[in-house]
Write an enzyme that holds these catalytic residues in place. Structure first.
Site, short mmCIF file in Angstrom:
data_model
loop_
_atom_site.label_atom_id
_atom_site.label_comp_id
_atom_site.label_asym_id
_atom_site.label_seq_id
_atom_site.Cartn_x
_atom_site.Cartn_y
_atom_site.Cartn_z
N CYS A 182 0.83 -1.20 0.00
CA CYS A 182 0.00 0.00 0.00
C CYS A 182 0.87 1.26 0.00
CB CYS A 182 -1.00 0.05 1.14
SG CYS A 182 -2.28 1.27 0.77
N GLU A 241 -1.42 -1.62 -6.67
CA GLU A 241 -0.44 -2.62 -6.25
C GLU A 241 0.21 -3.18 -7.50
OE1 GLU A 241 2.02 -3.75 -4.27
OE2 GLU A 241 0.49 -3.10 -2.85
#
Length: 224
Positions: free
Chosen positions: A3, A107
């Protein structure tokens, strides 16, 4: 790292409504972003003991007792499994929790020798709340308010992309997480679990997202 990039382009009104905000920064200070990166100012919600407040925190955690800010770049995430034990995060885990609103996060999925940027969002495109911690550090130039994002093991859906994911809090858990009066370790830790797979979706996006200098709507468009 997990993240390390996300988006927030929901309207100011939507944020106030979605997170029951009673005190907020002025609307003209709000900036939507398609590529939020560490060290930037991010929108966060805290609870001051009586009401929800919305403002900016710098992404990269500096504990109040820190002598300098050199750790900030390494402290953009906190592992939920150990967050209540780590000296850096322990005090904030019990007293200074926040929510970081997002409408998606990025991601990088490994395929062979390449990394493909993926955008992960709710299937219904709704805003969601990610669990965070905050603290205030006194720099030589004044107070610096910083935050970190909590991560957990990936759910079945996310595990095909990465082994970690941010802790997404469903609506019914947000008040508990924000309430500084709640300091029961077990009660708080039960909130830090992977979000249901069936509510998420993902698709590949342009590698322009790799650079925080790029920040336009084209970053969230699907590429083949």
């Amino acid at each position: 790292m997990m993240c390390g990039r996300f988006t927030l382009f929901a309207s100011y009104e939507k944020l106030l409504e979605e997170f029951d905000v009673e005190v907020a920064i002025a609307e003209e200070l709000y900036r939507e972003s398609y590529n939020i990166a560490p060290s930037q100012q991010v929108i966060a919600i805290i609870h001051d003991g009586s009401k929800n407040r919305m403002g900016y925190l710098k992404w990269g955690f500096i504990p109040s007792w820190s002598k300098d800010e050199k750790f900030a770049s390494k402290m953009i995430n906190a592992r939920s499994e150990t967050v209540d034990e780590k000296p850096s995060f322990k005090q904030s885990f019990y007293r200074k929790r926040c929510i970081i609103p997002m409408d998606s996060f990025y991601e990088w999925k490994r395929e062979g020798n390449s990394k493909i940027p993926m955008r992960i969002k709710m299937k219904d495109d709704s805003l969601f709340a990610v669990a965070g911690l905050w603290d205030t550090w006194q720099s030589p130039n004044g107070a610096v308010h910083t935050c970190t994002i909590l991560t957990t093991t990936s759910n079945k859906f996310m595990s095909t992309i990465h082994e970690r994911m941010p802790v997404i809090l469903p609506k019914e858990h947000q008040h508990t997480w924000l309430n500084p009066q709640i300091q029961n370790r077990d009660q708080l830790k039960t909130l830090l679990v992977p979000y249901p797979s069936e509510l998420l979706t993902a698709y590949p996006v342009s590698d322009k997202v790799n650079s925080p200098k790029n920040n336009g709507r084209e970053l969230i468009e699907e590429v083949s």
